[in-house]
Design a protein around this motif. Structure first.
Motif, PDB file in Angstrom:
ATOM      1  N   VAL A   1       0.804  -1.226   0.000  1.00  0.00           N
ATOM      2  CA  VAL A   1       0.000   0.000   0.000  1.00  0.00           C
ATOM      3  C   VAL A   1       0.838   1.278   0.000  1.00  0.00           C
ATOM      4  O   VAL A   1       0.643   2.149  -0.861  1.00  0.00           O
ATOM      5  CB  VAL A   1      -0.999  -0.007   1.180  1.00  0.00           C
ATOM      6  N   PRO A   2       1.787   1.482   0.944  1.00  0.00           N
ATOM      7  CA  PRO A   2       2.541   2.747   0.928  1.00  0.00           C
ATOM      8  C   PRO A   2       3.311   2.964  -0.372  1.00  0.00           C
ATOM      9  O   PRO A   2       3.367   4.092  -0.883  1.00  0.00           O
ATOM     10  CB  PRO A   2       3.499   2.610   2.122  1.00  0.00           C
ATOM     11  N   VAL A   3       3.901   1.882  -0.903  1.00  0.00           N
ATOM     12  CA  VAL A   3       4.649   2.015  -2.159  1.00  0.00           C
ATOM     13  C   VAL A   3       3.709   2.396  -3.301  1.00  0.00           C
ATOM     14  O   VAL A   3       4.021   3.264  -4.131  1.00  0.00           O
ATOM     15  CB  VAL A   3       5.386   0.706  -2.478  1.00  0.00           C
ATOM     16  N   SER A   4       2.542   1.753  -3.348  1.00  0.00           N
ATOM     17  CA  SER A   4       1.579   2.063  -4.412  1.00  0.00           C
ATOM     18  C   SER A   4       1.082   3.499  -4.304  1.00  0.00           C
ATOM     19  O   SER A   4       0.988   4.212  -5.314  1.00  0.00           O
ATOM     20  CB  SER A   4       0.400   1.087  -4.336  1.00  0.00           C
ATOM     21  N   VAL A   5       0.777   3.930  -3.080  1.00  0.00           N
ATOM     22  CA  VAL A   5       0.289   5.298  -2.887  1.00  0.00           C
ATOM     23  C   VAL A   5       1.377   6.306  -3.230  1.00  0.00           C
ATOM     24  O   VAL A   5       1.127   7.309  -3.913  1.00  0.00           O
ATOM     25  CB  VAL A   5      -0.198   5.484  -1.439  1.00  0.00           C
ATOM     26  N   ALA A   6       2.601   6.046  -2.761  1.00  0.00           N
ATOM     27  CA  ALA A   6       3.704   6.959  -3.062  1.00  0.00           C
ATOM     28  C   ALA A   6       3.948   7.043  -4.566  1.00  0.00           C
ATOM     29  O   ALA A   6       4.177   8.127  -5.119  1.00  0.00           O
ATOM     30  CB  ALA A   6       4.980   6.511  -2.341  1.00  0.00           C
ATOM     31  N   GLY A   7       3.884   5.892  -5.240  1.00  0.00           N
ATOM     32  CA  GLY A   7       4.053   5.889  -6.688  1.00  0.00           C
ATOM     33  C   GLY A   7       2.959   6.663  -7.394  1.00  0.00           C
ATOM     34  O   GLY A   7       3.219   7.413  -8.345  1.00  0.00           O
ATOM     35  N   ALA A   8       1.705   6.497  -6.918  1.00  0.00           N
ATOM     36  CA  ALA A   8       0.589   7.218  -7.527  1.00  0.00           C
ATOM     37  C   ALA A   8       0.726   8.722  -7.315  1.00  0.00           C
ATOM     38  O   ALA A   8       0.465   9.523  -8.226  1.00  0.00           O
ATOM     39  CB  ALA A   8      -0.728   6.715  -6.936  1.00  0.00           C
ATOM     40  N   VAL A   9       1.166   9.120  -6.113  1.00  0.00           N
ATOM     41  CA  VAL A   9       1.361  10.552  -5.848  1.00  0.00           C
ATOM     42  C   VAL A   9       2.468  11.115  -6.720  1.00  0.00           C
ATOM     43  O   VAL A   9       2.336  12.202  -7.309  1.00  0.00           O
ATOM     44  CB  VAL A   9       1.695  10.762  -4.355  1.00  0.00           C
ATOM     45  N   ALA A  10       3.586  10.370  -6.811  1.00  0.00           N
ATOM     46  CA  ALA A  10       4.689  10.836  -7.654  1.00  0.00           C
ATOM     47  C   ALA A  10       4.261  10.942  -9.116  1.00  0.00           C
ATOM     48  O   ALA A  10       4.612  11.904  -9.810  1.00  0.00           O
ATOM     49  CB  ALA A  10       5.879   9.876  -7.519  1.00  0.00           C
ATOM     50  N   LEU A  11       3.476   9.971  -9.569  1.00  0.00           N
ATOM     51  CA  LEU A  11       2.994  10.012 -10.953  1.00  0.00           C
ATOM     52  C   LEU A  11       2.085  11.215 -11.172  1.00  0.00           C
ATOM     53  O   LEU A  11       2.205  11.929 -12.177  1.00  0.00           O
ATOM     54  CB  LEU A  11       2.244   8.721 -11.270  1.00  0.00           C
TER      55      LEU A  11
ATOM     56  N   GLU B   1       1.091  17.826 -27.360  1.00  0.00           N
ATOM     57  CA  GLU B   1       2.357  17.661 -26.663  1.00  0.00           C
ATOM     58  C   GLU B   1       2.161  17.217 -25.220  1.00  0.00           C
ATOM     59  O   GLU B   1       2.975  16.456 -24.690  1.00  0.00           O
ATOM     60  CB  GLU B   1       3.143  18.969 -26.711  1.00  0.00           C
ATOM     61  N   ASP B   2       1.101  17.689 -24.581  1.00  0.00           N
ATOM     62  CA  ASP B   2       0.846  17.270 -23.206  1.00  0.00           C
ATOM     63  C   ASP B   2       0.593  15.770 -23.126  1.00  0.00           C
ATOM     64  O   ASP B   2       1.047  15.088 -22.199  1.00  0.00           O
ATOM     65  CB  ASP B   2      -0.356  18.031 -22.631  1.00  0.00           C
ATOM     66  N   ALA B   3      -0.150  15.253 -24.088  1.00  0.00           N
ATOM     67  CA  ALA B   3      -0.417  13.809 -24.101  1.00  0.00           C
ATOM     68  C   ALA B   3       0.873  13.024 -24.304  1.00  0.00           C
ATOM     69  O   ALA B   3       1.083  11.978 -23.673  1.00  0.00           O
ATOM     70  CB  ALA B   3      -1.422  13.465 -25.189  1.00  0.00           C
ATOM     71  N   LEU B   4       1.755  13.517 -25.170  1.00  0.00           N
ATOM     72  CA  LEU B   4       3.037  12.854 -25.376  1.00  0.00           C
ATOM     73  C   LEU B   4       3.889  12.912 -24.111  1.00  0.00           C
ATOM     74  O   LEU B   4       4.589  11.949 -23.774  1.00  0.00           O
ATOM     75  CB  LEU B   4       3.780  13.501 -26.545  1.00  0.00           C
ATOM     76  N   ARG B   5       3.836  14.042 -23.406  1.00  0.00           N
ATOM     77  CA  ARG B   5       4.592  14.158 -22.154  1.00  0.00           C
ATOM     78  C   ARG B   5       4.080  13.163 -21.120  1.00  0.00           C
ATOM     79  O   ARG B   5       4.863  12.506 -20.430  1.00  0.00           O
ATOM     80  CB  ARG B   5       4.480  15.587 -21.619  1.00  0.00           C
ATOM     81  N   ILE B   6       2.749  13.041 -21.020  1.00  0.00           N
ATOM     82  CA  ILE B   6       2.162  12.091 -20.081  1.00  0.00           C
ATOM     83  C   ILE B   6       2.551  10.661 -20.453  1.00  0.00           C
ATOM     84  O   ILE B   6       2.871   9.833 -19.585  1.00  0.00           O
ATOM     85  CB  ILE B   6       0.633  12.258 -20.046  1.00  0.00           C
ATOM     86  N   LEU B   7       2.551  10.364 -21.760  1.00  0.00           N
ATOM     87  CA  LEU B   7       2.950   9.033 -22.209  1.00  0.00           C
ATOM     88  C   LEU B   7       4.398   8.747 -21.837  1.00  0.00           C
ATOM     89  O   LEU B   7       4.738   7.632 -21.411  1.00  0.00           O
ATOM     90  CB  LEU B   7       2.759   8.925 -23.724  1.00  0.00           C
ATOM     91  N   ALA B   8       5.255   9.753 -21.985  1.00  0.00           N
ATOM     92  CA  ALA B   8       6.655   9.584 -21.620  1.00  0.00           C
ATOM     93  C   ALA B   8       6.806   9.346 -20.116  1.00  0.00           C
ATOM     94  O   ALA B   8       7.605   8.505 -19.676  1.00  0.00           O
ATOM     95  CB  ALA B   8       7.458  10.818 -22.035  1.00  0.00           C
ATOM     96  N   ILE B   9       6.024  10.083 -19.311  1.00  0.00           N
ATOM     97  CA  ILE B   9       6.081   9.897 -17.857  1.00  0.00           C
ATOM     98  C   ILE B   9       5.630   8.491 -17.479  1.00  0.00           C
ATOM     99  O   ILE B   9       6.261   7.818 -16.654  1.00  0.00           O
ATOM    100  CB  ILE B   9       5.213  10.960 -17.160  1.00  0.00           C
ATOM    101  N   LEU B  10       4.538   8.021 -18.070  1.00  0.00           N
ATOM    102  CA  LEU B  10       4.048   6.675 -17.774  1.00  0.00           C
ATOM    103  C   LEU B  10       5.083   5.621 -18.160  1.00  0.00           C
ATOM    104  O   LEU B  10       5.292   4.644 -17.426  1.00  0.00           O
ATOM    105  CB  LEU B  10       2.732   6.428 -18.514  1.00  0.00           C
ATOM    106  N   THR B  11       5.726   5.836 -19.310  1.00  0.00           N
ATOM    107  CA  THR B  11       6.763   4.900 -19.744  1.00  0.00           C
ATOM    108  C   THR B  11       7.933   4.892 -18.764  1.00  0.00           C
ATOM    109  O   THR B  11       8.480   3.832 -18.431  1.00  0.00           O
ATOM    110  CB  THR B  11       7.262   5.283 -21.151  1.00  0.00           C
ATOM    111  N   GLY B  12       8.322   6.076 -18.303  1.00  0.00           N
ATOM    112  CA  GLY B  12       9.405   6.157 -17.334  1.00  0.00           C
ATOM    113  C   GLY B  12       9.073   5.461 -16.027  1.00  0.00           C
ATOM    114  O   GLY B  12       9.900   4.732 -15.467  1.00  0.00           O
ATOM    115  N   PHE B  13       7.846   5.665 -15.544  1.00  0.00           N
ATOM    116  CA  PHE B  13       7.435   5.000 -14.310  1.00  0.00           C
ATOM    117  C   PHE B  13       7.408   3.487 -14.487  1.00  0.00           C
ATOM    118  O   PHE B  13       7.755   2.734 -13.569  1.00  0.00           O
ATOM    119  CB  PHE B  13       6.066   5.511 -13.865  1.00  0.00           C
TER     120      PHE B  13
END
Length: 317
Positions: A95-105, A281-293
């Motif tokens: 739970v804490p790892v999932s929540v922290a990851g969701a907040v960071a995302l 461009e915002d959608a591409l940025r979000i896609l890049a962030i999701l890929t990085g995570f």
């Protein structure tokens, strides 16, 4: 009139008991204390010393009262301890790892800077961990005092299968096959192209990554081959191999995130052909962030798996 030590002791024991049980306990204690004092008087002790010694040996009156009332003095006893500990570990891992990851995302998608993202993720993750520990412990403390049934039963079907001491050959074959497939995919993408266009296929990875960045990737893949062979040759994982595996995971994530952050990972021609007019461009940025995570998540899981196997090997040894 000043009460004797015995009277004070009995009063301290019985004051927290059910009124219906107080008289019986008082009589029982008076008799047992008197017998113990008489036995010490026969051994030559004075009345005062004998009484003080007997009461001291009986211990804290609150503890004695809890024994008469069948009231636990521990937070969680052996009946519930293993269930509490297993559930708490599971929740604290997930739970804490999932929540922290969701907040960071969420912070990353919202455009927050690195400091804010890391600070928010760690702070909320720690807060969630504290809440989980408190509420789970509180629930089991209540169960302990009410005697409720958790419904958890152990049976022989839960016995784990013995773990093989040798690293299975299938693990080596799977690792090597995976690395060969990745290497072949990178080469095919560069020389033939993966993405169909109706004409010449387009490479997905940026051709400008050749030769140095792709060469670095091949070095990491070769190191993964060395690791797989070392694990098989050693017949098990150990601490050194787990450290090497973690270092490779960190290097791979660094390679991936560096290129992703600079916008050099994906072929611009592929982006123009596949996404122009369809996403902004915002959608591409979000896609890049999701890929990085996703890359970070895979690397973290791979590192944890290596340490888990090394720990299991050490336990078996």
């Amino acid at each position: 009139m000043t009460a004797t030590l015995t009277e004070r002791y009995i009063a301290a024991v019985t004051k927290t008991l059910n009124p219906t049980a107080q008289d019986d306990v008082r009589v029982e204690l008076e008799a047992s204390i008197a017998d113990a004092v008489d036995a010490r008087l026969e051994q030559g002790q004075t009345q005062e010393d004998a009484e003080r010694t007997v009461l001291t040996e009986l211990g804290d009156p609150a503890a004695l009262a809890a024994g008469f009332a069948d009231r636990p003095l521990h937070l969680i006893g052996p009946r519930y301890y293993l269930t509490w500990w297993r559930l708490l570990k599971l929740l604290l891992i997930i739970v804490p790892v999932s929540v922290a990851g969701a907040v960071a995302l969420g912070q990353a998608i919202a455009g927050g800077n690195i400091g804010e993202t890391i600070g928010s993720a760690i702070g909320i993750g720690l807060s969630v961990a504290v809440h989980i520990a408190f509420w789970v412990t509180l629930v089991f403390a209540v169960l302990e005092r009410t005697g409720a049934d958790t419904g958890v039963r152990w049976d022989v079907d839960q016995l784990p299968e013995p773990q093989a001491k040798e690293a299975p050959r299938t693990e080596l074959i799977t690792s090597l096959a995976y690395l060969v497939i990745v290497t072949g995919a990178v080469l095919w993408d560069h020389f033939r192209g993966f993405f169909p266009t109706g004409g010449e296929p387009i490479a997905i990875l940026n051709p400008e990554l050749w030769p140095w960045w792709i060469g670095g990737l091949f070095v990491l893949l070769a190191a993964e081959v060395v690791l797989a062979i070392a694990v098989y040759g050693n017949k098990s994982w150990n601490r050194g191999l787990a450290i090497f595996n973690t270092a490779l995971a960190v290097l791979f994530v660094s390679w991936w995130l560096t290129l992703l952050g600079r916008g050099d990972l994906i072929n611009p021609e592929f982006i123009d052909f596949a996404f122009t007019g369809a996403v902004d461009e915002d959608a591409l940025r979000i896609l890049a962030i999701l890929t990085g995570f996703a890359a970070v998540g895979i690397a973290v899981w791979d590192s944890i798996d290596g340490w888990r196997k090394a720990r299991r090997t050490a336990a078996q040894a």
